[in-house]
Design a protein around this motif. Structure first.
Motif, short mmCIF file in Angstrom:
data_model
loop_
_atom_site.label_atom_id
_atom_site.label_comp_id
_atom_site.label_asym_id
_atom_site.label_seq_id
_atom_site.Cartn_x
_atom_site.Cartn_y
_atom_site.Cartn_z
N GLU A 296 14.51 -1.81 -11.46
CA GLU A 296 13.53 -2.75 -10.93
C GLU A 296 14.15 -3.93 -10.19
O GLU A 296 13.49 -4.58 -9.38
CB GLU A 296 12.63 -3.26 -12.06
CG GLU A 296 11.71 -2.18 -12.60
CD GLU A 296 10.80 -2.68 -13.69
OE1 GLU A 296 10.66 -3.91 -13.85
OE2 GLU A 296 10.22 -1.84 -14.38
N ASN B 154 17.56 -10.54 -8.37
CA ASN B 154 17.06 -9.54 -7.42
C ASN B 154 18.22 -9.01 -6.58
O ASN B 154 19.16 -9.74 -6.28
CB ASN B 154 16.00 -10.15 -6.51
CG ASN B 154 14.78 -10.60 -7.27
OD1 ASN B 154 14.37 -9.95 -8.22
ND2 ASN B 154 14.21 -11.72 -6.88
N GLU C 237 19.27 -6.66 -13.66
CA GLU C 237 18.01 -6.68 -14.40
C GLU C 237 18.11 -7.58 -15.63
O GLU C 237 17.21 -8.37 -15.91
CB GLU C 237 17.60 -5.27 -14.82
CG GLU C 237 17.05 -4.48 -13.67
CD GLU C 237 16.52 -3.11 -14.07
OE1 GLU C 237 16.59 -2.72 -15.26
OE2 GLU C 237 16.03 -2.42 -13.16
#
Length: 127
Positions: A87, A46, A41
């Motif tokens: 995330e 990703n 993050e």
């Protein structure tokens, strides 16, 4: 940019252990160990996972029904992975041999991922 890591209930190091070295770009001399998904993050990388069912082995580890809502053990384990509260984690690769496994595992799409609190409470030691 993206990376792949195997993550499942038996291999949770990517979201539980501070083993990944992180060098802050503003303070390059300062190196510290952080959780892999946290570093991803920070660096805007990703992450996609594989092996969420550990080649079917985790199916032998029954999970509580009430928190996961799913009936299928495979779907419950997938619910854990999709609920990891980072995330950077974007996708999970799941391999299945039989169409019945696909149907069972698709049960997970009928429910929302666990909240961050539910996820963390699940992993707290029980009295």
């Amino acid at each position: 940019m993206c990376i792949r890591d195997s993550i499942n209930i038996m291999m949770g190091e990517a979201f539980t252990q501070k083993w990944q070295e992180y060098r802050n770009p503003q303070e390059p001399e300062n190196v510290e160990n952080k959780i892999l998904l946290q570093v991803a993050e920070l660096l805007k990388i990703n992450v996609f996972t594989s092996s969420p069912l550990f080649q079917g082995e985790v199916i032998q580890l029954p999970l509580e029904s009430d928190i996961f809502q799913c009936k299928s053990q495979g779907a419950k384990h997938l619910q854990i992975i999709r609920s990891i509260p980072f995330e950077a984690l974007l996708s999970t690769l799941v391999g299945m041999k039989r169409s019945i496994h696909v149907r069972n595992n698709l049960e997970v799409i009928n429910y929302d991922p666990l909240t961050k609190k539910e996820f963390l409470d699940f992993f707290k030691p029980k009295d």
